[in-house]
Motif scaffolding. Structure first.
Motif, PDB file in Angstrom:
ATOM      1  N   ASN A  32     -26.856 -27.486 -19.896  1.00  0.00           N
ATOM      2  CA  ASN A  32     -27.137 -27.338 -18.458  1.00  0.00           C
ATOM      3  C   ASN A  32     -27.594 -28.638 -17.823  1.00  0.00           C
ATOM      4  OD1 ASN A  32     -26.533 -24.894 -17.306  1.00  0.00           O
ATOM      5  ND2 ASN A  32     -28.333 -23.884 -18.193  1.00  0.00           N
ATOM      6  N   THR A  33     -26.659 -29.439 -17.412  1.00  0.00           N
ATOM      7  CA  THR A  33     -26.977 -30.710 -16.754  1.00  0.00           C
ATOM      8  C   THR A  33     -26.085 -30.831 -15.522  1.00  0.00           C
ATOM      9  OG1 THR A  33     -25.257 -31.907 -17.921  1.00  0.00           O
ATOM     10  CG2 THR A  33     -27.403 -31.792 -19.012  1.00  0.00           C
ATOM     11  N   PRO A  34     -26.358 -31.826 -14.686  1.00  0.00           N
ATOM     12  CA  PRO A  34     -25.465 -32.041 -13.540  1.00  0.00           C
ATOM     13  C   PRO A  34     -24.013 -32.284 -13.961  1.00  0.00           C
ATOM     14  CG  PRO A  34     -27.535 -33.133 -13.147  1.00  0.00           C
ATOM     15  CD  PRO A  34     -27.584 -32.634 -14.574  1.00  0.00           C
ATOM     16  N   ILE A  90     -22.414 -29.026 -13.951  1.00  0.00           N
ATOM     17  CA  ILE A  90     -22.171 -28.621 -12.567  1.00  0.00           C
ATOM     18  C   ILE A  90     -20.919 -29.297 -12.029  1.00  0.00           C
ATOM     19  CG2 ILE A  90     -23.081 -28.768 -10.208  1.00  0.00           C
ATOM     20  CD1 ILE A  90     -25.892 -28.604 -11.498  1.00  0.00           C
ATOM     21  N   THR A 134     -17.678 -27.419 -10.807  1.00  0.00           N
ATOM     22  CA  THR A 134     -17.229 -27.635  -9.427  1.00  0.00           C
ATOM     23  C   THR A 134     -15.759 -28.043  -9.406  1.00  0.00           C
ATOM     24  OG1 THR A 134     -19.463 -28.292  -8.816  1.00  0.00           O
ATOM     25  CG2 THR A 134     -17.718 -28.901  -7.293  1.00  0.00           C
TER      26      THR A 134
END
Lengths: 195, 189
Positions: free
Chosen positions: A40-42, A45, A49
């Protein structure tokens, strides 16, 4: 190569839609199957996305593709193909179109059910199409994946049939979805036999 | 870090002593039911809101006695919630609040200013995630048997190392987080 579809061949626009969507599905399969286990890190994301952004783009491309097909028509059926094969091919094509809508739409519902943003290429936020719900998520999350695998299986059957027609039936099935002269042999044979 | 904690502790003790010495001058209140402390930000351009259940307020306040007023708020972090379990896990986790290590945030204000029109500002210190920085709370005061303090503050999350490393990206989550509170008060016994 003409843009429009002729009686013999798919035109540039239809071919472009076909192969672009094939390429995007390959990218999506890779992203979708690897992103879930990322920490769970950017970065995760960013990958999600991208997956969502390409998915929405495929949905838009499929709408345009169907619209173009309705407007520009399609090539005639190739002669010499048994009716039962034509029917199976048509049913497969119809199912592929249905799945090309169902997979991205189900993904959009999955995203909506989590309440996460849908930030299309970091440009614009698209609205949810379902309410945030754990119960809904528990249903559509596996559904999205099963629809994806169904699409992959059907696409492989579709591709195998095209290759079979090219190599063994030696007809234009595959060649007419590619730029002229990319696959010379079968159509040359056919043209010379007609001459 | 220990030093800064000691300093906070000693200032708390000092401030506590001060407020005890001045209780005769301004009214003492504790938090009553119906109070809320909420925060708002955005993630990928989509607004989110959250709340801090279980926060507790002690206030010594009199609009005519601002010099002796004091606000003290304790905010548990492990129960902070945005109503999205994925967000909450992140929020309470190592990269944000790190609630296992820093279980509470603490806000203490002893400097009050009147802004006119029934509005006030408290220049206090917020201790969050092991870091203490000044944060100003602006508020209105509705007097009565159960007075209501309605306030707003902006907390710059990066000042407190909330959302560190890659999460510091402000295009993902902006630095400024809006905090607002409505504290219903009752006289302390």
């Amino acid at each position: 190569m003409s843009l429009r579809n002729s009686d013999e061949r798919w035109g540039a626009v239809s071919q472009g839609f076909h192969w672009l969507i094939v390429a995007l599905i390959v990218v999506m399969a890779y992203l979708g199957l690897t992103m879930v286990d990322l920490p769970n890190t950017p970065h995760k994301i960013a990958v999600y996305t991208l997956h969502k952004s390409i998915g929405i783009s495929i949905l838009a491309l499929v709408v345009l593709r169907l619209g173009w097909r309705l407007y520009a028509g399609r090539p005639q059926r190739l002669t010499g193909i048994p009716t039962w094969q034509s029917r199976i091919a048509s049913a497969t094509h119809a199912a592929l179109y249905v799945l090309l809508f169902a997979v991205p739409l189900s993904g959009w519902v999955v995203n909506s059910s989590t309440g996460f943003p849908l930030h299309w290429f970091n440009l614009v936020n698209l609205p949810p199409i379902a309410s945030k719900s754990d119960a809904l998520h528990a249903v559509v999350r596996p559904l999205h994946e099963w629809l994806f695998w169904t699409l992959i299986v059907l696409a492989c059957v579709h591709a195998a049939a095209a290759i079979y027609h090219h190599l063994f039936q030696r007809d234009d099935t595959l060649a007419r979805m590619l730029p002229r002269n990319w696959l010379r042999a079968p159509s040359t044979d056919r043209e010379s036999s007609h001459a | 870090m220990h030093e800064s904690r000691l300093r906070v502790l000693s200032s708390l003790v000092l401030a506590g002593g001060l407020s005890m010495a001045t209780t005769a001058m301004a009214a003492d209140y504790i938090q009553a039911a119906g109070s809320s402390l909420v925060f708002a930000g955005s993630y990928q351009g989509q607004a989110f809101t959250g709340r801090f259940p279980g926060f507790s307020t002690r206030l010594t306040f009199d609009p005519a006695q601002l010099a002796t007023s004091r606000l003290d708020v304790t905010i548990p972090l492990a129960s902070a919630t945005t109503a999205n379990k994925d967000y909450d896990e992140q929020l309470r986790g190592d990269a944000f609040f790190d609630a296992r290590k820093y279980a509470q945030a603490h806000y203490v204000a002893t400097k009050f200013r009147s802004l006119g029109g029934g509005r006030y500002a408290a220049d206090g210190t917020l201790t969050l995630h092991g870091i203490s920085k000044p944060v100003t709370l602006t508020f209105t005061w509705a007097a009565g048997a159960q007075p209501v303090l309605s306030g707003k503050a902006t907390v710059r999350r990066l000042d407190f190392g909330v959302g560190s490393g890659d999460w510091a990206d402000t295009s993902l989550i902006p630095d400024a987080i809006a905090v607002s509170t409505k504290v219903v008060l009752q006289a302390a016994k």
